[in-house]
Design an enzyme around this catalytic site. Structure first.
Site, short mmCIF file in Angstrom:
data_model
loop_
_atom_site.label_atom_id
_atom_site.label_comp_id
_atom_site.label_asym_id
_atom_site.label_seq_id
_atom_site.Cartn_x
_atom_site.Cartn_y
_atom_site.Cartn_z
CG HIS A 100 29.23 -6.22 8.45
ND1 HIS A 100 27.91 -6.09 8.77
CD2 HIS A 100 29.66 -4.97 8.14
CE1 HIS A 100 27.55 -4.82 8.64
NE2 HIS A 100 28.59 -4.12 8.27
CG HIS A 158 26.71 0.77 13.17
ND1 HIS A 158 25.45 1.35 13.03
CD2 HIS A 158 27.10 0.44 11.93
CE1 HIS A 158 25.12 1.35 11.76
NE2 HIS A 158 26.08 0.80 11.06
#
Ligand code: G3P
Ligand code: MG
Length: 270
Positions: A26, A68
């Site tokens: 991830h 992100h």
């Protein structure tokens, strides 16, 4: 009738999205390296991972970069916004210091193209999460990232190496579909909505990605028997992973690369 049903089932199963690995790292390196950086990809590779997930956003001059958060302050120091900063400036910005580990002190924000190059050179499969910085630019972000992916993979003859695009944004996926219908797409959910099947059909998605907490055995079975691939995030516990796989989940991503590192846990089937 049964004959038609079974031939349809056969067709579905041959068409179902095939993940090249069951465990994805991830944001590149999970919690063990700065997220969405080349250092993260390097760590994933060093730990034997064959697949990564990472987030891609557009800079002010519409260059895809790994990121992100739309605002600075967590992984990149400062008060600005990614969408208000040109790529030339972003790539000078530190994205590793926040971890407080000397080996990551000089890690910078990477361009999407750099990360694709690294992953391709190291045979790492990519789940590219399209992350618009805000709703207003969702379609444009989907369009630009899909186009960049097409350009970077032009000439790739092995379909199993072509990345999977995913997004929480239906607008972004729709724009990606228009620009690059041939790229596989997955709809990403925090909570699976009642009309998930309709949404996936509309967007021509091959897979559904969701937070593991919202998945029930009944929903998992419906998704799989409908012919879709099924992926959950973010699983940081081996027992939980086993539970997910027992529900016929195809693949998952983890922050805890150490739990699945080839060297640390030989014999675990990835
Ligand atoms: O793509 C799965 C997962 O990464 C979605 O959540 O916030 O970590 O991008 P987030
Ligand atoms: Mg993500």
């Amino acid at each position: 009738m049964l004959l038609i049903y079974s031939s349809l089932k056969r067709k579905e199963s041959t068409l179902r999205y095939q993940y090249p690995s069951r465990i994805f790292a991830h944001r590149g390196g999970g919690v063990l390296a700065p997220e969405n950086t080349l250092a993260g990809m390097e760590l994933a590779y060093a730990m034997g991972f064959k697949a990564v997930e990472f987030d891609v956003m557009l800079s002010r001059d519409e260059v895809p970069v790994l990121m992100h958060d739309p605002i600075f302050g967590r992984t990149v120091a400062g008060n600005g916004q990614v969408a208000q900063t040109d790529a030339a400036q972003l790539v000078q910005m530190n994205a590793g210091m926040w971890m407080g580990k000397p080996e990551f002190e000089n890690v910078k924000v990477p361009l999407f193209s750099e990360v694709v190059e690294y992953c391709r050179n190291h045979n790492i499969f990519m789940n590219i999460e399209i992350k618009p910085s805000c709703k207003k630019v969702a379609a444009r972000t989907g369009e630009k990232i899909a186009q960049a992916t097409l350009d970077l993979f032009s000439g790739e003859t092995d379909p199993s190496k072509i990345p999977l695009l995913s997004s929480f944004s239906a607008e972004a996926l729709q724009a990606a579909q228009q620009v690059a219908p041939e790229l596989d797409r997955a709809m990403l959910y925090t909570i699976i909505p009642y009309d998930w099947r309709f949404q996936l059909q509309q967007l021509g998605c091959k897979a559904l990605h969701t937070h593991y907490k919202t998945l029930t055995p009944h929903l998992a079975s419906l998704i799989k028997t409908s012919g879709y691939g099924l992926f959950v995030y973010t699983v940081n516990d081996r027992k939980l992973a086993e539970k997910m796989f027992s529900m016929d989940v195809d693949a998952l991503c983890t922050d805890r690369l150490d739990l699945w590192a080839e060297t640390a846990t030989p014999g675990f089937v990835k």
